[in-house]
Design an enzyme around this catalytic site. Sequence first.
Site, short mmCIF file in Angstrom:
data_model
loop_
_atom_site.label_atom_id
_atom_site.label_comp_id
_atom_site.label_asym_id
_atom_site.label_seq_id
_atom_site.Cartn_x
_atom_site.Cartn_y
_atom_site.Cartn_z
CD GLU A 88 -17.66 3.71 0.76
OE1 GLU A 88 -17.72 4.56 -0.12
OE2 GLU A 88 -16.60 3.09 1.06
CG HIS A 107 -14.91 0.18 -1.96
ND1 HIS A 107 -14.43 0.91 -3.02
CD2 HIS A 107 -15.10 1.06 -0.95
CE1 HIS A 107 -14.33 2.18 -2.67
NE2 HIS A 107 -14.72 2.29 -1.41
CG HIS A 109 -9.71 3.59 -0.55
ND1 HIS A 109 -9.97 2.84 0.56
CD2 HIS A 109 -10.88 4.21 -0.87
CE1 HIS A 109 -11.24 3.01 0.93
NE2 HIS A 109 -11.81 3.84 0.08
CG HIS A 177 -14.12 6.64 -3.36
ND1 HIS A 177 -15.45 6.40 -3.18
CD2 HIS A 177 -13.51 5.97 -2.36
CE1 HIS A 177 -15.65 5.64 -2.12
NE2 HIS A 177 -14.48 5.37 -1.61
#
Lengths: 246, 246, 246, 246
Positions: A88, A107, A109, A177
């Site tokens: 990603e 990025h 979670h 996500h």
Amino acid sequence: MSTNLAEAAVPGTPDPELIDDLVAANRILSDHGVLDAYGHVSARDRTSPQHYWISRSMPPAQVTAADIIACDLDNKPLRAGETRLFFERVIHGEIYKARPDVMAVVHNHSPGLIPFCNSDTRLRPMVGNAAFLGEGAPVFDIRTIDDEGDLNICTVAQAQGLARALGSQWLVLLRGHGAVAVGNSIRQMVRHAIIAETNARYQLQAALLGPIHFLTDSEIAFARRSQPKDPDRAWRLWKERAMRKS
Amino acid sequence: MSTNLAEAAVPGTPDPELIDDLVAANRILSDHGVLDAYGHVSARDRTSPQHYWISRSMPPAQVTAADIIACDLDNKPLRAGETRLFFERVIHGEIYKARPDVMAVVHNHSPGLIPFCNSDTRLRPMVGNAAFLGEGAPVFDIRTIDDEGDLNICTVAQAQGLARALGSQWLVLLRGHGAVAVGNSIRQMVRHAIIAETNARYQLQAALLGPIHFLTDSEIAFARRSQPKDPDRAWRLWKERAMRKS
Amino acid sequence: MSTNLAEAAVPGTPDPELIDDLVAANRILSDHGVLDAYGHVSARDRTSPQHYWISRSMPPAQVTAADIIACDLDNKPLRAGETRLFFERVIHGEIYKARPDVMAVVHNHSPGLIPFCNSDTRLRPMVGNAAFLGEGAPVFDIRTIDDEGDLNICTVAQAQGLARALGSQWLVLLRGHGAVAVGNSIRQMVRHAIIAETNARYQLQAALLGPIHFLTDSEIAFARRSQPKDPDRAWRLWKERAMRKS
Amino acid sequence: MSTNLAEAAVPGTPDPELIDDLVAANRILSDHGVLDAYGHVSARDRTSPQHYWISRSMPPAQVTAADIIACDLDNKPLRAGETRLFFERVIHGEIYKARPDVMAVVHNHSPGLIPFCNSDTRLRPMVGNAAFLGEGAPVFDIRTIDDEGDLNICTVAQAQGLARALGSQWLVLLRGHGAVAVGNSIRQMVRHAIIAETNARYQLQAALLGPIHFLTDSEIAFARRSQPKDPDRAWRLWKERAMRKS
């Protein structure tokens, strides 16, 4: 052309301060539970804005300086033969292209943010240092781009859509996500990611008590035009704790 | 005049017991998560009531005896040349002026309290040792003073407003910000800050079960005129745990 | 006949890789709080599908390679004289009989799942890696088999009922009891068990914010026909952390 | 008469097994957060039922065998000159008098139980091993005895009222205060206290999902007439973990 300049400048000059902060960011965000085994953190090169630094594909909790590599904004590693790359990483390149002011991207979670990713309730600032959330964090729905995949951001089109959803903000949530937080420095990006997580917990708890008084427009506007007081105090404490554990 | 007396007495006599308790308070409250990198703790000098002791501007988790300095009630350091000072130390001076009975003050961003800072639901006592919360902790809204800043208490007017909101209570919440707890000793202030945090969690959870039976007026009144039984038992355990970690 | 073959093959060949993963699974799931003192984990033998490996009856947090024994699918230990056996090991045999694709089974009392065991609200996928939950985890009610016991799965009839409730899914909840997660490998089973626990927490929190946007049917279908990216990255991190603690 | 017998038997014979379990109980319950600085644990002497063993007044997390003393059922220490005694030890004596089957008592301020202490919602069993909660834990309101104190159980009348509220159950909640759990052995009492705490968290979470399916009357009745399977497996794990930390 700027790419050529950058390729000349970057490979020989991994800025030790930036690398040190980037390793610390990986460890701090892991230590706070904001990064699990699958998040990733990057920083734009300070002299060559067409490049960014990121670890090889590995758990951020285990990143050391030797694991950091440089990529161009099309997410191509500068050094040939690099194969352990985050799928990603396109997120990073597209955000750096769209946001010249952004110098660092994560990025993650982040567990407190997931409930807000899948809700119509917006994440809004509960306390002064969360004013960067503004009128509420935007939510990117990958279905606005395509509806064929596994919710991961794997294509340029998906990453561009994500960057558009982020707009001029500092945090964007991804439905089903996780989140992307950005900053004008590695340390600011780390603050944004950690504060977003704690703010989410505060807001969730406050919702149980009844209507919530969020920051006012005037308070949000003030924060936008001012600097936080002594932001490195938290950074030093967080770093000391995170590095001690490893 | 009293300032002169105090300036004569304080600089040469940092009371070792008070300093030891103040360092322990910093560590204990950090260990409980009640203090993050930005809170601060002070104690009024026991022989010179016009002065108080506080650490230099630093994370409370890292405070040692060498970091403690003395200030007068206008928050001016006694020793010339001190520059690493908390911006919000005005809170301490104004509360000591307004409340002669108060011997210790903490300003924190206690996570369980934030939801109550931004709600019309009052924090009320769930258990006997939280009776000091009385009919409910007051909430100070900085907009009642001015609406131009970042929610931090930086001016005398703001700190006076905060002290008025505190009134004769032991805890005041700050909308969009955190809390100030006070005590008639360092140890009582620490108890108030820790118990407020746990009481907030109890109340939040109880709200999920339906109507809550808080302490009665009679129970609150009893607690006001009596002393807790063996309060130092918790202090010793908390201190032993907090100091072991550092 | 296959049993005879298996009895010949298994006793002499405890596959070191499988044993190593099975010990790690016990430790990882304990470290995540997904296993308490009473859960158990098994893996089907890879060359002799009529046998499975499981620890003797003991807390999974303390399992070592020496504690692992082989059973046939009627849950009879291969080696005579084994007496320290899990009462509920019948779960494992019946699931391996009913699901030839299943290579690993865990029975646990995962704390985040209990609320869903006793509710009409289904556990549904909040994020991409929880797509294996499909349209919602089924709940097995032991009263559909008999109503005479202590909710433990002690008989073949009960375990067969449980296997029927599981159907072709990867997780089944047990009313008033806990859960069973399965996988096509030990590592996938561990992922399922950990992700189910975190997904439950996300869903519970999201319920406080209003209606929840779960994964779409299309996203669930995509996950069913695709492989996760680099699943071993989490496994290595989890294992490193879990083994360090013991 | 039985007191005379007991006084003869006890002082010279502190049963090492009982003392060892009692120390472990103090540590285990502290390690689980079920005991804070102020709870206390006792065990009835196994040969002299008119006496019980309890630590001196101190944080249970720090108790060693040398801190355990014997009291008669009027809570008088057997050895003259003992002064460090729990104020609320009257709870222990009165419960041992009222319940000949009870061999161990803990009074705590278990955090998950407090919300239920101040609510009309009853704590009810979510899972099989919590069946001892029966139709719901009773709540003792000290105002049914008198309304003049600080909610602590300091008088014989208050402790007798508490014992009446407990009745034939294994757990009683105290409004605005905490809980008392009992058992037919130290280990069973520890199980009851820990399971009550986790059951409270399960029930609170399940309440967010909608109506809750608690254990049925038949399942509760079954548990009442049967023994748990291998209860010492959890005890050994809990003890190993708690003692390692000290």
